[in-house]
Design an enzyme around this catalytic site. Structure first.
Site, PDB file in Angstrom:
ATOM      1  N   ASP A 259       1.741   2.821  -0.409  1.00  0.00           N
ATOM      2  CA  ASP A 259       1.815   3.023  -1.850  1.00  0.00           C
ATOM      3  C   ASP A 259       2.060   1.648  -2.491  1.00  0.00           C
ATOM      4  O   ASP A 259       2.389   0.661  -1.811  1.00  0.00           O
ATOM      5  CB  ASP A 259       2.903   4.034  -2.220  1.00  0.00           C
ATOM      6  CG  ASP A 259       2.638   4.658  -3.593  1.00  0.00           C
ATOM      7  OD1 ASP A 259       1.966   4.004  -4.430  1.00  0.00           O
ATOM      8  OD2 ASP A 259       3.087   5.782  -3.843  1.00  0.00           O
TER       9      ASP A 259
HETATM   10  C1  NOJ Z   1       2.066   4.673  -7.198  1.00  0.00           C
HETATM   11  C2  NOJ Z   1       1.846   6.136  -6.953  1.00  0.00           C
HETATM   12  O1  NOJ Z   1       2.940   6.668  -6.230  1.00  0.00           O
HETATM   13  C3  NOJ Z   1       0.563   6.448  -6.218  1.00  0.00           C
HETATM   14  O2  NOJ Z   1       0.364   7.832  -6.243  1.00  0.00           O
HETATM   15  C4  NOJ Z   1      -0.597   5.726  -6.816  1.00  0.00           C
HETATM   16  O3  NOJ Z   1      -1.776   6.041  -6.128  1.00  0.00           O
HETATM   17  C5  NOJ Z   1      -0.337   4.236  -6.783  1.00  0.00           C
HETATM   18  N1  NOJ Z   1       0.862   3.954  -7.543  1.00  0.00           N
HETATM   19  C6  NOJ Z   1      -1.498   3.430  -7.342  1.00  0.00           C
HETATM   20  O4  NOJ Z   1      -1.641   3.685  -8.676  1.00  0.00           O
END
Ligand code: NOJ
Length: 733
Positions: A259
């Protein structure tokens, strides 16, 4: 050479020519909004980037792709990744709503359109589907998943992967999908976003992992490691999850991306000592690509140079990334044709699908005295009241950044479109609602907080709404939450209707006009104070660009609601987490001693999992099992006749639940094991069949530490929700 060998051959060929810096580059995803001391162009030319996050401007995507392909030493194309969650330009209902359609085919079509629009603009990778099980409505990201149930979650996960990726990786007009957030993110303590999750292995494997496994079976190309600690080990450094389960047991051949910033955050967790340790631990746990923290880029090489990290480990991490780019056809077709974009975005067909999706996602929660559907003869004047009734932004959701709020048909507008001059429609906002502090997405999008009303204004607006209600034949009261009240970093301690909405409902109800409550929201809300005041409640969620038209179709009966809840609807936040598939305990709900597990309120939900009403009625009959006994490994068949006994066409979601009566572990009171949404004309009857085989009847036993199918007695229920009463029994011998 077979196609797999060909890919391996091309990967080997590239790897042989790559420097360590170029290899680490392929493991690096840079974030569009993350400040960097080196210009992105330089990094692309030097092969220090494998992927770019959040860039959505097609011209810029093409420019950087040309640079990567034409000016980097090995001409390796970039992957452009974005959160395309429920639409790109044409915004569909939120994922929780789509799941409430119980219609995997529809979900697949929706995500195929999202993929078509996104890929036309140069996006070739979406960070979806989000397949986290969520059993706590306080968690803001409940909106992004399919709800509380692993069986339904698995079906919706498969559908989304098929929709995004198409028949195979590299299908034109499709994108690479990413199953996230691996794993257990939905179990955050207290529903607080990013908080630690503690899941015993049985619960993890029986409930939280099945949708991920289903995504893998459907061919998902990538997984995203989650942010939180799972059982005290951050998911992004969690070898049990990434190595043991995902690669060894499931034989996953794609790649894992962290993430955003999660690799660097391993140090923030107090897990890694420093960024170099964080990079080492994430990579060796099984994270191929570092999303947006540059920790790999800046610190992996040091571990190779000091001899602690063999280059072979880096090579293994790079392989599936290169293989994916090859399989996607990116080397052959790296660019997009910008002249085609307008032809593909927001077409009438896409909007039509958005309307159908919003219709099919809506759930009718209450309809006393058959107030709905509305009848033109008896409604000549309609008051449309509430802070969400004429909002465009709030029919979208937090993940709708490429959507354009001005595309949205509001509920007021949709009702006008439907009735023209036959019914006089007037609108009053009544109250305003807002967050206490701005959301992460508002900050990202540069949206400012609205200027709050003065006291005098509040009083006047409230009074105007009540006065309007009092002189109208009927009130459509649209309440719920703003788009920025759910999603990432948008957990809540309370599920109460925000602001003065309860007061508004009560004041409007005091006018004695009939009220249809329309709910716009991303999570179940506490309705205990309003439910008795309103005869009809239609849950429409954040329904997307065609929300207003779909609501009008449903209210006026051109469509009959057929969606069902995919989460148990709590009476208040104090009941969270709440889910239907709980264990019996020593004092089951059916025991004569049992009243409630709380002394201050019922412990049952307000509305059960699988629940949803219709404008018509259905009768179940002739339920039968093809045999009363089967051997382990065999399949039994359940069938039931379902008849539309009302006067309107309608859809029913037929559901099958089972329960294992004894065994090596306590099993849930009931578990969904089959479902099917069917359309029935008035008087029409259909026979529906379900198979119960080893897949449905096995579970991961905590005493045996493995998957087992046990020779035991089982209950099976069939019906239209988790309160189904048509019951049979069978034995596995
Ligand atoms: C953080 C989020 O938890 C995730 O779901 C997302 O895909 C990423 N950021 C990228 O935007």
């Amino acid at each position: 050479m077979d196609p797999i060998e060909q890919v391996t051959d091309r990967v080997n060929n590239l790897l042989r020519q790559m420097t360590l810096e170029e290899k680490i580059g392929q493991l690096t995803q840079l974030g569009q909004y993350i400040p960097d001391t080196v210009p992105i162009d330089d990094r692309v030319r030097r092969g220090q980037v494998g992927s770019i996050l959040w860039l959505s401007d097609p011209a810029e995507i093409n420019r950087l792709q040309h640079m990567a392909v034409e000016q980097s030493r090995l001409h390796i194309p970039l992957l452009f990744g974005l959160d395309v969650i429920h639409g790109f330009r044409t915004i569909f209902p939120i994922p929780l709503a789509l799941a409430a359609s119980w219609d995997p085919e529809l979900v697949e079509k929706v995500q195929a359109v999202a993929a078509r629009e996104a890929s036309a603009c140069g996006i070739n990778w979406t960070f979806a589907p989000m397949v986290d099980i969520a059993r706590d409505a306080r968690w803001g990201r409940i909106i992004e998943g399919a709800g509380e149930d692993p069986f339904l979650g698995a079906a919706i996960a498969r559908a989304q992967v098929r929709g995004f990726q198409g028949a195979e990786m590299g299908s034109p007009g499709h994108v690479l999908a990413c199953a996230k957030h691996f794993a257990g993110y939905g179990a955050a303590d207290g529903g607080r976003d990013y908080d630690s999750a503690y899941l015993p292995e049985g619960l993890l494997r029986n409930v939280y992992l099945p949708p991920f496994h289903a995504a893998l079976e459907a061919g998902v190309g990538t997984f995203m490691s989650a942010y939180m600690d799972l059982n005290d080990v951050p998911a992004t450094g969690n070898r049990f999850l990434l190595e043991q389960v995902l690669r060894r047991e499931w034989n996953f051949r794609g790649f894992v991306v962290s993430d955003a910033a999660a690799v660097g955050d391993l140090a923030t967790h107090g897990f890694a000592r420093d960024p170099q340790d964080a990079a080492f631990r994430a990579l060796t746990a099984g994270v191929n690509m570092d999303m947006a923290s540059r920790t790999y880029l800046e610190h992996l090489a040091a571990s190779v140079q000091n001899g602690s990290l063999p280059v072979a480990v880096i090579d293994e991490a790079v392989r599936p990334i290169l293989a994916t780019k090859i399989q996607m056809g990116l080397f052959e077709h790296p660019y997009i044709d910008e002249s085609q974009i307008q032809r593909i975005l927001d077409t009438p067909e896409h909007r039509q699908l958005a309307r159908i999706a919003a219709q099919r996602s809506a759930v009718l929660l209450r309809n006393e005295g058959q107030l709905l559907p509305l009848k033109m003869q008896s409604v000549k004047s309609l008051a449309v009241i509430g802070p969400l009734a004429d909002s465009q932004q709030d029919l979208l959701s937090s993940w709708a950044m490429q959507g354009n709020p001005t595309d949205v048909v509001t509920i007021v507008q949709g009702l006008h479109n439907k009735v023209g001059s036959n019914v006089q429609i007037e609108y009053a906002q009544g109250v305003e609602i807002s967050r206490q502090y701005p959301s992460m997405f508002d900050a990202l999008m540069g949206r400012s907080q609205p200027v709050p009303w003065t006291d005098a204004q509040s009083q006047a607006e409230f009074g105007r709404a009540v006065e309007l209600a009092g002189r109208s034949d009927l009130v459509v009261l649209v309440v719920g939450e703003l788009a920025n009240m759910s999603g990432e970093l948008a957990s809540q301690s309370s599920l109460d209707l925000p602001g003065r909405q309860v007061e508004l409902v009560k004041a409007v109800a005091a006018t004695s006009r009939p009220i249809v409550l329309v709910l716009v929201n991303g999570r179940p809300l506490n309705l205990s104070q309003v439910v008795e005041h309103v005869p009809a409640i239609l849950e429409v969620w954040h329904p997307g660009v065609e929300g207003g038209n779909a609501v009008a179709d449903l209210l006026w009966g051109d469509m009959t609601p057929g969606g069902k809840l995919t989460v148990s609807w709590p009476r208040s936040a104090g009941q969270c987490p709440i889910y239907y598939a709980h264990n019996l305990t020593h004092q089951p709900d059916t025991s004569p001693m049992f009243t409630s597990r709380y002394w201050d309120m019922a412990s049952s939900p307000l509305y059960p999992f699988g629940f949803g009403l219709s404008y018509t009625t259905f009768a179940y009959s002739n339920v039968c099992l093809d045999r009363a006994e089967a051997r382990r490994g065999e399949t039994l068949n359940v069938s039931v006749d379902v008849e539309n006994t009302g006067e309107r066409p309608g859809d029913e979601v037929v559901q099958v639940y089972s329960h294992q009566r004894a065994g090596s572990a306590s099993r849930p009171v009931q578990e969904l094991k089959g479902f099917c949404r069917i359309a029935l004309a008035p008087g029409e009857k259909k026979t529906v069949q379900f198979a119960l085989g080893p897949g449905e009847l096995s579970f991961w036993s905590p005493t045996e530490s493995k998957w087992v199918q046990e020779a035991e007695t089982f209950d099976v229920w069939v019906g239209g929700d988790s309160m189904a009463t048509l019951h049979m029994m069978f034995k596995i011998v």
